[in-house]
Design a protein around this motif. Structure first.
Motif, PDB file in Angstrom:
ATOM      1  N   PHE A 274      37.273  42.024  37.941  1.00 39.91           N
ATOM      2  CA  PHE A 274      37.271  43.114  36.969  1.00 39.91           C
ATOM      3  C   PHE A 274      38.665  43.276  36.379  1.00 39.91           C
ATOM      4  CE2 PHE A 274      36.883  47.879  36.092  1.00 39.91           C
ATOM      5  CZ  PHE A 274      36.268  47.657  34.869  1.00 39.91           C
ATOM      6  N   THR A 275      38.816  42.984  35.076  1.00 38.66           N
ATOM      7  CA  THR A 275      40.143  43.011  34.457  1.00 38.66           C
ATOM      8  C   THR A 275      40.750  44.405  34.445  1.00 38.66           C
ATOM      9  OG1 THR A 275      39.133  43.266  32.263  1.00 38.66           O
ATOM     10  CG2 THR A 275      39.649  41.034  32.990  1.00 38.66           C
ATOM     11  N   GLY A 276      39.931  45.427  34.465  1.00 41.63           N
ATOM     12  CA  GLY A 276      40.462  46.781  34.438  1.00 41.63           C
ATOM     13  C   GLY A 276      40.921  47.282  35.790  1.00 41.63           C
ATOM     14  N   ALA A 277      40.784  46.457  36.832  1.00 42.54           N
ATOM     15  CA  ALA A 277      41.082  46.914  38.188  1.00 42.54           C
ATOM     16  C   ALA A 277      42.544  46.775  38.555  1.00 42.54           C
ATOM     17  CB  ALA A 277      40.222  46.141  39.196  1.00 42.54           C
TER      18      ALA A 277
ATOM     19  N   GLU B 202      29.019  46.736  48.407  1.00 38.71           N
ATOM     20  CA  GLU B 202      28.121  47.721  47.807  1.00 38.71           C
ATOM     21  C   GLU B 202      28.339  47.864  46.311  1.00 38.71           C
ATOM     22  OE1 GLU B 202      26.900  52.459  48.332  1.00 38.71           O
ATOM     23  OE2 GLU B 202      28.094  51.431  49.858  1.00 38.71           O
ATOM     24  N   ASP B 203      29.602  47.964  45.881  1.00 37.69           N
ATOM     25  CA  ASP B 203      29.896  48.118  44.455  1.00 37.69           C
ATOM     26  C   ASP B 203      31.052  47.176  44.094  1.00 37.69           C
ATOM     27  OD1 ASP B 203      30.385  48.803  41.859  1.00 37.69           O
ATOM     28  OD2 ASP B 203      30.814  50.917  42.228  1.00 37.69           O
ATOM     29  N   PRO B 204      30.758  45.972  43.634  1.00 39.72           N
ATOM     30  CA  PRO B 204      31.824  45.005  43.333  1.00 39.72           C
ATOM     31  C   PRO B 204      32.720  45.416  42.175  1.00 39.72           C
ATOM     32  CG  PRO B 204      29.690  44.164  42.639  1.00 39.72           C
ATOM     33  CD  PRO B 204      29.419  45.406  43.421  1.00 39.72           C
ATOM     34  N   VAL B 205      32.266  46.350  41.363  1.00 42.20           N
ATOM     35  CA  VAL B 205      33.080  46.785  40.232  1.00 42.20           C
ATOM     36  C   VAL B 205      34.269  47.614  40.703  1.00 42.20           C
ATOM     37  CG1 VAL B 205      33.105  48.178  38.130  1.00 42.20           C
ATOM     38  CG2 VAL B 205      31.166  46.679  38.614  1.00 42.20           C
ATOM     39  N   THR B 206      34.077  48.442  41.691  1.00 40.51           N
ATOM     40  CA  THR B 206      35.157  49.306  42.191  1.00 40.51           C
ATOM     41  C   THR B 206      35.785  48.780  43.477  1.00 40.51           C
ATOM     42  OG1 THR B 206      33.573  50.678  43.421  1.00 40.51           O
ATOM     43  CG2 THR B 206      34.101  51.338  41.155  1.00 40.51           C
ATOM     44  N   PHE B 207      35.255  47.682  43.992  1.00 43.07           N
ATOM     45  CA  PHE B 207      35.731  47.094  45.242  1.00 43.07           C
ATOM     46  C   PHE B 207      37.182  46.631  45.097  1.00 43.07           C
ATOM     47  CE2 PHE B 207      35.477  43.124  48.083  1.00 43.07           C
ATOM     48  CZ  PHE B 207      35.766  43.844  49.239  1.00 43.07           C
ATOM     49  N   THR B 208      38.069  47.113  45.955  1.00 38.39           N
ATOM     50  CA  THR B 208      39.476  46.717  45.875  1.00 38.39           C
ATOM     51  C   THR B 208      39.783  45.469  46.688  1.00 38.39           C
ATOM     52  OG1 THR B 208      40.044  48.217  47.686  1.00 38.39           O
ATOM     53  CG2 THR B 208      40.270  49.068  45.423  1.00 38.39           C
ATOM     54  N   ASN B 209      38.823  44.981  47.463  1.00 40.18           N
ATOM     55  CA  ASN B 209      38.970  43.692  48.145  1.00 40.18           C
ATOM     56  C   ASN B 209      40.292  43.606  48.918  1.00 40.18           C
ATOM     57  OD1 ASN B 209      38.111  41.078  48.810  1.00 40.18           O
ATOM     58  ND2 ASN B 209      39.130  40.170  47.042  1.00 40.18           N
ATOM     59  N   PRO B 210      40.542  44.515  49.847  1.00 40.20           N
ATOM     60  CA  PRO B 210      41.867  44.597  50.489  1.00 40.20           C
ATOM     61  C   PRO B 210      42.233  43.385  51.330  1.00 40.20           C
ATOM     62  CG  PRO B 210      40.298  46.034  51.590  1.00 40.20           C
ATOM     63  CD  PRO B 210      39.615  45.557  50.349  1.00 40.20           C
ATOM     64  N   ASP B 211      41.235  42.675  51.853  1.00 38.67           N
ATOM     65  CA  ASP B 211      41.491  41.493  52.687  1.00 38.67           C
ATOM     66  C   ASP B 211      40.741  40.298  52.105  1.00 38.67           C
ATOM     67  OD1 ASP B 211      43.080  42.734  54.934  1.00 38.67           O
ATOM     68  OD2 ASP B 211      41.251  43.947  55.043  1.00 38.67           O
ATOM     69  N   PRO B 212      41.308  39.658  51.104  1.00 41.79           N
ATOM     70  CA  PRO B 212      40.574  38.632  50.363  1.00 41.79           C
ATOM     71  C   PRO B 212      40.263  37.390  51.190  1.00 41.79           C
ATOM     72  CG  PRO B 212      42.881  38.654  49.716  1.00 41.79           C
ATOM     73  CD  PRO B 212      42.679  39.842  50.589  1.00 41.79           C
ATOM     74  N   VAL B 213      39.066  36.863  50.962  1.00 39.78           N
ATOM     75  CA  VAL B 213      38.678  35.551  51.474  1.00 39.78           C
ATOM     76  C   VAL B 213      38.535  34.674  50.237  1.00 39.78           C
ATOM     77  CG1 VAL B 213      36.884  34.207  52.627  1.00 39.78           C
ATOM     78  CG2 VAL B 213      37.525  36.464  53.512  1.00 39.78           C
ATOM     79  N   ALA B 214      39.334  33.622  50.151  1.00 36.73           N
ATOM     80  CA  ALA B 214      39.416  32.843  48.920  1.00 36.73           C
ATOM     81  C   ALA B 214      39.766  31.399  49.231  1.00 36.73           C
ATOM     82  CB  ALA B 214      40.454  33.469  47.994  1.00 36.73           C
ATOM     83  N   THR B 215      39.819  30.578  48.171  1.00 38.85           N
ATOM     84  CA  THR B 215      40.161  29.164  48.354  1.00 38.85           C
ATOM     85  C   THR B 215      41.598  28.853  47.996  1.00 38.85           C
ATOM     86  OG1 THR B 215      39.504  28.593  46.094  1.00 38.85           O
ATOM     87  CG2 THR B 215      37.805  28.422  47.806  1.00 38.85           C
ATOM     88  N   GLY B 216      42.344  29.823  47.462  1.00 43.01           N
ATOM     89  CA  GLY B 216      43.674  29.559  46.922  1.00 43.01           C
ATOM     90  C   GLY B 216      44.734  29.297  47.970  1.00 43.01           C
ATOM     91  N   PRO B 217      45.943  28.930  47.529  1.00 47.67           N
ATOM     92  CA  PRO B 217      47.012  28.581  48.471  1.00 47.67           C
ATOM     93  C   PRO B 217      47.563  29.755  49.264  1.00 47.67           C
ATOM     94  CG  PRO B 217      47.804  28.508  46.195  1.00 47.67           C
ATOM     95  CD  PRO B 217      46.324  28.660  46.125  1.00 47.67           C
TER      96      PRO B 217
END
Length: 546
Positions: free
Chosen positions: A45-48, A173-188
């Motif tokens: 979400f670009t506005g996040a 529950e709400d991916p639009v407002t989710f702040t994702n504090p502990d990301p699981v990702a593929t990046g470095p």
């Protein structure tokens, strides 16, 4: 003389300071200007206002385009192919990629990311579902994008989309407002080691797919609320990588340690515009927009506000990465040239006449007052706003500069709740994205609704016809003809007022890390703001061997 006096405190402090000790392999970066950090790593979400490098460093995309080389780089995908009718695009995914929790990355994750964007329209900031009909996994390593109609520019929009893991996000529950504090990702860099109001640190992904990379152990970010504070830390050697506007950079930064201090400011950054809110009269009148443009002395603007790092915009508004696309006829428009007499005549013709006091008034007799909004602390843009306001006042316009903290400014910009605002533009491998978000009625959102761009709320049907034709054209020659016509239409309608192409600001310190991009090694732009180029940089840097 004012510039010299302004620099003295910075130089004195810098010459009497030594970099503080730090853990080996920890790279300090200065990218965002903030007084405090908010723990947000939502890449969708670009506005996040997600923290850097969420979209290109924590999360990754299928392929990476960089303007400095004009090349696409395979990333999470190793290949792609169009169907004969150009309505299906298939990507072959890289084998052996894992999410940072050790789970495999598959085509199902790619398909899920796009289905999530379809379900929650606020996540589809670029509007990919306006041309997609379906996205499906065809086995673990192949994902198919099915188009509702032929749309060639869709490739870059799909290839650059950050991808999220299904096994995590399907429980949000709400991916639009989710702040994702502990990301699981593929990046470095995926491990949040520290997060406090004034500092955060990201560690290496323990399952990163590039063997031996990243060589950097961690990224560390300190909160600098203003350019001046961030620049002082850069000059003192506290910061290794920055994307800052630095006044007199050769004197204040490079010359302090020429062996290690590097800068590269190619004019590949997005064009900086003065955006008029065209939903608010009289800014809906092209004569008024062109008059305001002609009031601005751009030569003086780039000298005072930008220290001569750039050039005045021409009437195509294109930056130097699009030189091969620039149409000479469109670039010859005079409405971007300083001409007070013509500017006054245009305002007179628009019914905004001067009273005995020299103040221009609207038809109802009220003074023409315009507020120019800019981010407080962005010293280059603040000075640009001051120069523009002064030039507009010479026409009898009551122009005032108003500064906001970044978050408040960006929200007002995205929602169209401003009169005039200085901001950037969007770009891509061709000028299509740039002009689509300046001219297409399909990108216009109601005032009050967040928009990814087209903050000025302008749409032109004639330009949209040309852009639509470009979307289905595969011939490079015909693509250039169409884009030349779009440029001419931009110059005729003047939907936004181009000021200058923004340098792609990039400063580096090789005392602790090597492998930086430069004019002689342009594998990516040096600017950390240049996403997804930052993926190339983060995976190329290495601690210096003592």
């Amino acid at each position: 003389m004012r510039r010299v006096l302004w620099l003295l405190p910075l130089l004195v402090l810098a010459c009497n300071s030594e970099p503080r000790p730090r853990a080996p392999g920890v790279l300090f970066a200065s990218v965002e200007l903030r007084s405090a950090w908010v723990r947000n790593f939502n890449p969708l979400f670009t506005g996040a206002n997600a923290r850097w490098p969420t979209r290109a460093g924590i999360y990754e995309c299928l392929e990476v385009y960089t303007p400095s080389t004009g090349q696409w780089n395979p990333w999470l995908a190793t290949a792609h192919a169009w169907s004969d009718d150009r309505k299906t695009l298939r990507f072959t995914l890289r084998e052996g990629v894992q999410w940072s929790d050790g789970r495999p990355f598959t085509a199902d994750d790619v398909a899920y990311t796009f289905q999530l964007m379809k379900k929650h329209a606020a996540l589809d900031a670029g509007g990919v579902w306006r041309f997609l009909s379906d996205v499906s996994a065809e086995g673990p390593q192949t994902v198919a994008f099915h188009f509702s109609h032929v749309y060639i520019p869709g490739f870059s929009e799909l290839a650059h989309q950050p991808l999220v893991p299904r096994h995590i996000w399907e429980h949000v529950e709400d991916p639009v407002t989710f702040t994702n504090p502990d990301p699981v990702a593929t990046g470095p860099f995926t491990e949040v080691r520290v997060f406090r109001n004034q500092v955060y640190e990201l560690g290496r992904n323990p399952h990163y797919w590039q063997p031996g990379r990243p060589a950097v152990d961690a990224l560390r970010f300190l909160a600098f609320p203003t350019n001046d504070q961030a620049n002082l830390a850069l000059v003192e050697g506290e910061v290794d990588w920055a994307g800052n506007f630095v006044p007199a950079v050769d004197r204040t930064f490079v010359s302090k340690d020429p062996q290690h201090h590097g800068k590269w400011f190619p004019l590949f950054g997005s064009t900086v515009f003065l955006y008029p809110n065209t939903t608010r009269p009289p800014l809906d009148d092209v004569r008024v927009r062109k008059a305001l443009s002609m009031a601005i002395d751009r030569e003086r603007l780039v000298d005072i506000a930008m220290y001569g790092y750039t050039r005045p915009a021409d009437s195509t508004a294109l930056n130097d990465s699009y030189t091969a696309w620039r149409d000479p006829e469109a670039a010859s428009g005079t409405w971007v040239h300083h001409d007070e007499a013509t500017a006054n005549a245009l305002l007179d013709a628009a019914g905004l006449t001067k009273g005995p006091d020299g103040v221009r008034r609207k038809a109802d007799g009220t003074p023409l007052e315009l507020e120019i909004e800019v981010v407080g602390g962005w010293s280059d843009w603040v000075r640009a706003g001051q120069v523009v306001a002064r030039d507009l006042r010479k026409l009898g316009v009551q122009a005032h500069l108003k500064t906001y903290e970044f978050g408040a400014w960006y929200e007002r910009l995205q929602k169209g709740e401003f009169q005039l605002s200085i901001s950037w533009s969007l770009d891509g491998p061709t000028p299509y994205i740039f002009y689509k978000w300046l001219l297409s009625p399909r990108t216009v959102r109601p005032v009050g609704e967040v928009s990814a761009a087209n903050w000025h709320r302008f749409g032109d049907a004639e330009a949209d016809t040309l852009l639509s034709a470009f979307e289905t054209e595969t011939s490079p020659e015909k693509q250039r003809e169409l884009m030349a016509a779009v440029q001419r239409r931009f110059s005729e309608t003047a939907p936004a007022i181009p000021l200058f192409p923004n340098p792609s600001w990039g400063e580096s310190n090789s005392r602790r890390f090597t492998g930086w991009p430069s004019a002689s090694r342009p594998y990516a732009r040096l600017s950390p703001h240049a996403e997804p180029d930052s993926l190339l940089v983060l995976t190329s840097l290495a601690p210096r061997e003592n």
